[in-house]
Design a protein around this motif. Structure first.
Motif, PDB file in Angstrom:
ATOM      1  N   PRO A   1       0.854  -1.194   0.000  1.00 11.58           N
ATOM      2  CA  PRO A   1       0.000   0.000   0.000  1.00 11.58           C
ATOM      3  C   PRO A   1       0.886   1.239   0.000  1.00 11.58           C
ATOM      4  N   MET A   2       0.562   2.205  -0.815  1.00 13.99           N
ATOM      5  CA  MET A   2       1.313   3.468  -0.804  1.00 13.99           C
ATOM      6  C   MET A   2       0.347   4.625  -0.931  1.00 13.99           C
ATOM      7  N   GLU A   3       0.162   5.296   0.175  1.00 10.78           N
ATOM      8  CA  GLU A   3      -0.767   6.419   0.284  1.00 10.78           C
ATOM      9  C   GLU A   3      -0.458   7.462  -0.789  1.00 10.78           C
ATOM     10  N   GLY A   4      -1.500   7.894  -1.509  1.00 14.58           N
ATOM     11  CA  GLY A   4      -1.302   8.914  -2.534  1.00 14.58           C
ATOM     12  C   GLY A   4      -0.856   8.341  -3.870  1.00 14.58           C
ATOM     13  N   ILE A   5      -0.462   7.073  -3.900  1.00 16.78           N
ATOM     14  CA  ILE A   5       0.061   6.507  -5.157  1.00 16.78           C
ATOM     15  C   ILE A   5      -0.752   5.305  -5.646  1.00 16.78           C
ATOM     16  N   THR A   6      -0.932   4.300  -4.777  1.00 17.24           N
ATOM     17  CA  THR A   6      -1.511   3.040  -5.290  1.00 17.24           C
ATOM     18  C   THR A   6      -3.035   2.958  -5.113  1.00 17.24           C
TER      19      THR A   6
ATOM     20  N   PRO B   1      -8.110  -4.421   1.785  1.00 19.47           N
ATOM     21  CA  PRO B   1      -8.136  -3.064   2.334  1.00 19.47           C
ATOM     22  C   PRO B   1      -7.319  -2.987   3.627  1.00 19.47           C
ATOM     23  N   GLN B   2      -6.625  -1.865   3.779  1.00 17.81           N
ATOM     24  CA  GLN B   2      -5.818  -1.673   4.989  1.00 17.81           C
ATOM     25  C   GLN B   2      -6.460  -0.613   5.883  1.00 17.81           C
ATOM     26  N   ILE B   3      -6.464  -0.884   7.178  1.00 21.90           N
ATOM     27  CA  ILE B   3      -7.100   0.017   8.149  1.00 21.90           C
ATOM     28  C   ILE B   3      -6.044   0.556   9.113  1.00 21.90           C
TER      29      ILE B   3
ATOM     30  N   ILE C   1      -1.624  -8.390   9.536  1.00 21.62           N
ATOM     31  CA  ILE C   1      -0.976  -7.200  10.102  1.00 21.62           C
ATOM     32  C   ILE C   1       0.241  -6.863   9.266  1.00 21.62           C
ATOM     33  N   LYS C   2       0.433  -5.561   9.037  1.00 23.95           N
ATOM     34  CA  LYS C   2       1.684  -5.099   8.414  1.00 23.95           C
ATOM     35  C   LYS C   2       2.395  -4.254   9.475  1.00 23.95           C
ATOM     36  N   THR C   3       3.573  -4.707   9.884  1.00 27.55           N
ATOM     37  CA  THR C   3       4.214  -4.064  11.024  1.00 27.55           C
ATOM     38  C   THR C   3       5.680  -3.729  10.778  1.00 27.55           C
TER      39      THR C   3
ATOM     40  N   ILE D   1       6.137  -8.212   7.606  1.00 30.25           N
ATOM     41  CA  ILE D   1       7.143  -7.492   8.395  1.00 30.25           C
ATOM     42  C   ILE D   1       8.006  -6.607   7.497  1.00 30.25           C
ATOM     43  N   HIS D   2       8.002  -5.330   7.838  1.00 24.86           N
ATOM     44  CA  HIS D   2       8.923  -4.389   7.211  1.00 24.86           C
ATOM     45  C   HIS D   2       9.974  -4.106   8.281  1.00 24.86           C
ATOM     46  N   PRO D   3      11.133  -4.771   8.198  1.00 23.20           N
ATOM     47  CA  PRO D   3      12.031  -4.765   9.362  1.00 23.20           C
ATOM     48  C   PRO D   3      12.855  -3.492   9.536  1.00 23.20           C
TER      49      PRO D   3
ATOM     50  N   TYR E   1       7.623 -10.933   3.749  1.00 22.13           N
ATOM     51  CA  TYR E   1       8.712  -9.955   3.908  1.00 22.13           C
ATOM     52  C   TYR E   1       8.443  -8.713   3.047  1.00 22.13           C
ATOM     53  N   ASN E   2       8.763  -7.551   3.596  1.00 23.83           N
ATOM     54  CA  ASN E   2       8.678  -6.300   2.829  1.00 23.83           C
ATOM     55  C   ASN E   2       9.879  -5.408   3.152  1.00 23.83           C
ATOM     56  N   GLY E   3      10.479  -4.861   2.102  1.00 21.99           N
ATOM     57  CA  GLY E   3      11.538  -3.864   2.311  1.00 21.99           C
ATOM     58  C   GLY E   3      12.690  -3.971   1.339  1.00 21.99           C
ATOM     59  N   ASN E   4      12.819  -2.940   0.496  1.00 29.22           N
ATOM     60  CA  ASN E   4      13.993  -2.801  -0.389  1.00 29.22           C
ATOM     61  C   ASN E   4      14.179  -3.918  -1.411  1.00 29.22           C
TER      62      ASN E   4
ATOM     63  N   VAL F   1       6.312 -12.157  -0.838  1.00 30.88           N
ATOM     64  CA  VAL F   1       7.061 -10.917  -0.624  1.00 30.88           C
ATOM     65  C   VAL F   1       6.198  -9.745  -1.076  1.00 30.88           C
ATOM     66  N   MET F   2       6.424  -8.589  -0.439  1.00 30.89           N
ATOM     67  CA  MET F   2       5.680  -7.379  -0.794  1.00 30.89           C
ATOM     68  C   MET F   2       6.670  -6.335  -1.282  1.00 30.89           C
ATOM     69  N   MET F   3       6.348  -5.693  -2.390  1.00 31.24           N
ATOM     70  CA  MET F   3       7.210  -4.632  -2.910  1.00 31.24           C
ATOM     71  C   MET F   3       6.429  -3.331  -3.028  1.00 31.24           C
ATOM     72  N   GLY F   4       7.113  -2.223  -2.739  1.00 31.01           N
ATOM     73  CA  GLY F   4       6.485  -0.911  -2.839  1.00 31.01           C
ATOM     74  C   GLY F   4       7.218  -0.035  -3.835  1.00 31.01           C
ATOM     75  N   ARG F   5       8.216   0.697  -3.333  1.00 29.43           N
ATOM     76  CA  ARG F   5       8.879   1.684  -4.191  1.00 29.43           C
ATOM     77  C   ARG F   5       9.474   1.075  -5.444  1.00 29.43           C
ATOM     78  N   GLY F   6      10.006  -0.150  -5.316  1.00 28.46           N
ATOM     79  CA  GLY F   6      10.611  -0.799  -6.491  1.00 28.46           C
ATOM     80  C   GLY F   6       9.605  -0.992  -7.613  1.00 28.46           C
TER      81      GLY F   6
ATOM     82  N   ALA G   1       8.827  10.857  -9.877  1.00 29.79           N
ATOM     83  CA  ALA G   1       9.961  10.873  -8.945  1.00 29.79           C
ATOM     84  C   ALA G   1      10.546   9.459  -8.824  1.00 29.79           C
ATOM     85  N   TYR G   2       9.679   8.462  -9.038  1.00 25.64           N
ATOM     86  CA  TYR G   2      10.144   7.069  -8.997  1.00 25.64           C
ATOM     87  C   TYR G   2      10.498   6.568 -10.399  1.00 25.64           C
ATOM     88  N   MET G   3       9.557   6.747 -11.356  1.00 25.52           N
ATOM     89  CA  MET G   3       9.712   6.107 -12.674  1.00 25.52           C
ATOM     90  C   MET G   3      10.933   6.583 -13.446  1.00 25.52           C
TER      91      MET G   3
HETATM   92  C1  LIG Z   1       4.804   7.415  -0.326  1.00 24.20           C
HETATM   93  C2  LIG Z   1       4.600   6.198   0.531  1.00 24.20           C
HETATM   94  C3  LIG Z   1       3.326   5.892   0.994  1.00 24.20           C
HETATM   95  C4  LIG Z   1       3.115   4.762   1.807  1.00 24.20           C
HETATM   96  N1  LIG Z   1       1.855   4.478   2.259  1.00 24.20           N
HETATM   97  C5  LIG Z   1       1.654   3.361   3.038  1.00 24.20           C
HETATM   98  C6  LIG Z   1       0.344   2.975   3.485  1.00 24.20           C
HETATM   99  O1  LIG Z   1      -0.677   3.603   3.187  1.00 24.20           O
HETATM  100  N2  LIG Z   1       0.252   1.858   4.268  1.00 24.20           N
HETATM  101  C7  LIG Z   1       1.341   1.105   4.608  1.00 24.20           C
HETATM  102  O2  LIG Z   1       1.212   0.091   5.311  1.00 24.20           O
HETATM  103  N3  LIG Z   1       2.567   1.433   4.176  1.00 24.20           N
HETATM  104  C8  LIG Z   1       2.746   2.520   3.402  1.00 24.20           C
HETATM  105  N4  LIG Z   1       3.997   2.803   2.928  1.00 24.20           N
HETATM  106  C9  LIG Z   1       5.085   1.839   3.174  1.00 24.20           C
HETATM  107  C10 LIG Z   1       5.162   0.802   2.033  1.00 24.20           C
HETATM  108  O3  LIG Z   1       3.975   0.031   1.971  1.00 24.20           O
HETATM  109  C11 LIG Z   1       6.370  -0.145   2.235  1.00 24.20           C
HETATM  110  O4  LIG Z   1       6.228  -0.785   3.473  1.00 24.20           O
HETATM  111  C12 LIG Z   1       7.693   0.603   2.217  1.00 24.20           C
HETATM  112  O5  LIG Z   1       7.770   1.466   1.094  1.00 24.20           O
HETATM  113  C13 LIG Z   1       8.875  -0.380   2.212  1.00 24.20           C
HETATM  114  O6  LIG Z   1       8.804  -1.237   1.093  1.00 24.20           O
HETATM  115  P1  LIG Z   1       9.695  -0.969  -0.234  1.00 24.20           P
HETATM  116  O7  LIG Z   1      11.136  -0.901   0.223  1.00 24.20           O
HETATM  117  O8  LIG Z   1       9.423  -2.152  -1.127  1.00 24.20           O
HETATM  118  O9  LIG Z   1       9.244   0.337  -0.791  1.00 24.20           O
HETATM  119  C14 LIG Z   1       4.222   3.933   2.149  1.00 24.20           C
HETATM  120  C15 LIG Z   1       5.490   4.247   1.664  1.00 24.20           C
HETATM  121  C16 LIG Z   1       5.695   5.354   0.878  1.00 24.20           C
HETATM  122  C17 LIG Z   1       7.104   5.656   0.392  1.00 24.20           C
END
Ligand SMILES: Cc1cc2nc3c(=O)[nH]c(=O)nc-3n(C[C@H](O)[C@H](O)[C@H](O)COP(=O)(O)O)c2cc1C
Length: 315
Positions: A7-12, A63-65, A132-134, A161-163, A192-195, A215-220, A272-274
């Motif tokens: 999940p990425m607030e404002g993006i996804t 959905p995330q709460i 849970i995402k912690t 877990i985002h460690p 696992y989540n992170g980098n 595995v969960m990916m965000g910014r990548g 900023a990412y792409m």
């Molecule tokens: C702009 C932005 C918005 C985010 N919004 C959320 C969110 O709404 N909920 C959440 O659990 N994590 C949020 N995160 C964290 C990501 O879900 C993820 O845990 C974090 O980016 C680490 O993963 P990555 O290294 O693959 O990016 C956000 C991160 C960023 C950079």
């Protein structure tokens, strides 16, 4: 391996998720950016639009709460169940100061007794899967073993877990030592989540953690929307697919957001990412950042796709 879109607030939001699904098929589950239930018992229209089933056709969405009040969580999860959702996710990771100061997100893991009580209440009240995402602590990774004792008391559908600790925000390296310990101590399935942003990092990760199956990916994934296909099959998207995806996101925003400025704000955040997958993108990135209206923006993007090479076509 299952691949989750973080999940990425404002993006996804749903516009992005639907465009992503159309052009990149390899994500198993998308998580919505956090929804914040309040005592007024109404979702904001932005939140509602994001989770409405008709806006998420053909997507696997959880959905995330974000809350620290069990009554609000129970209400929101109950509503989401009425919309057909079978699982909800609790955010215990958000590091932003405004959230943490209210004791929510990664602020909540700084109050383990309160968290334990919250979990007891929601698991007693709800008949829906809860994950849970912690993060691994608020101030220090040492906090995690106690948090794990608490998580182990409940039948989570999974623990993502985002460690990092809250204070890391998104800096510093994820703490893989703590993740390794979690793998031994968790009674719940782990994700696992992170980098995980490029194949090299992913391959090292799966070599070091062969038992992990999600595995969960965000910014990548925002940088390279085809990242999961790359991890799976070494499939790197070409410019044509990336452009089509970009155009789909843009036209989605144009349809639902009023005013060029607001649309451009969303698109510039994406760039900023792409931009990172293009070689020598500085000049074009600047042109995109400076664009004041849709016409300028579209011209800047056209010339970027025409003139720049993707990094992986050269390396
Ligand atoms: C702009 C932005 C918005 C985010 N919004 C959320 C969110 O709404 N909920 C959440 O659990 N994590 C949020 N995160 C964290 C990501 O879900 C993820 O845990 C974090 O980016 C680490 O993963 P990555 O290294 O693959 O990016 C956000 C991160 C960023 C950079």
């Amino acid at each position: 391996m299952k691949y989750y879109f973080a999940p990425m607030e404002g993006i996804t939001g749903y516009i992005y998720r639907n465009a992503h699904r159309k052009y990149f098929k390899d994500i198993d589950v998308y998580f919505t950016p956090f929804i914040v239930p309040t005592q007024h018992r109404v979702f904001s229209s932005r939140e509602k639009n994001d989770f409405l089933p008709e806006h998420n056709q053909g997507l696997e969405v959880i959905p995330q709460i974000l809350t620290n009040k069990w009554e609000d969580f129970v209400w929101a999860a109950g509503e989401l169940k009425q919309y057909g959702y079978q699982e909800v996710n609790l955010n215990l990771g958000c590091p932003s100061a405004t959230v943490v100061s209210k004791g929510k997100g990664s602020g909540f893991i700084g109050e383990p007794d309160k968290l334990d009580h919250f979990l007891e209440e929601i698991f007693a009240a709800l008949d829906i899967k809860i994950s849970i995402k912690t993060r691994i602590g608020k101030d220090h990774p040492d906090e995690f073993s106690h948090l794990m004792e608490i998580f182990n008391k409940y039948p989570l559908s999974e623990l993502i877990i985002h460690p990092r600790v809250q204070k890391d925000f998104y800096r510093n390296e994820p703490n893989l030592l703590v993740f390794k310990e979690a793998l031994i101590s968790s009674k719940n399935p782990l994700c696992y989540n992170g980098n995980l942003s490029v194949t090299r990092e992913y391959e090292t990760f799966i070599r070091d953690f062969p038992s992990i199956d999600r595995v969960m990916m965000g910014r990548g994934l925002i940088v390279n929307p085809g990242l999961a296909g790359d991890f799976k099959r070494g499939d790197k998207p070409d410019k044509k697919r990336l452009k089509a995806f970009h155009d789909e996101v843009l036209s989605g925003y144009v349809e639902i957001i009023s005013g060029d400025r607001n649309v451009l704000f969303k698109m510039k955040e994406l760039w900023a990412y792409m931009i990172q997958i293009f070689l020598e993108g500085d000049k074009h990135a600047k042109k995109i950042r400076k664009s004041q209206n849709l016409l300028d923006y579209k011209n800047a993007v056209e010339s970027l796709f025409e003139e720049l090479e993707l990094k992986w076509n050269i390396l």
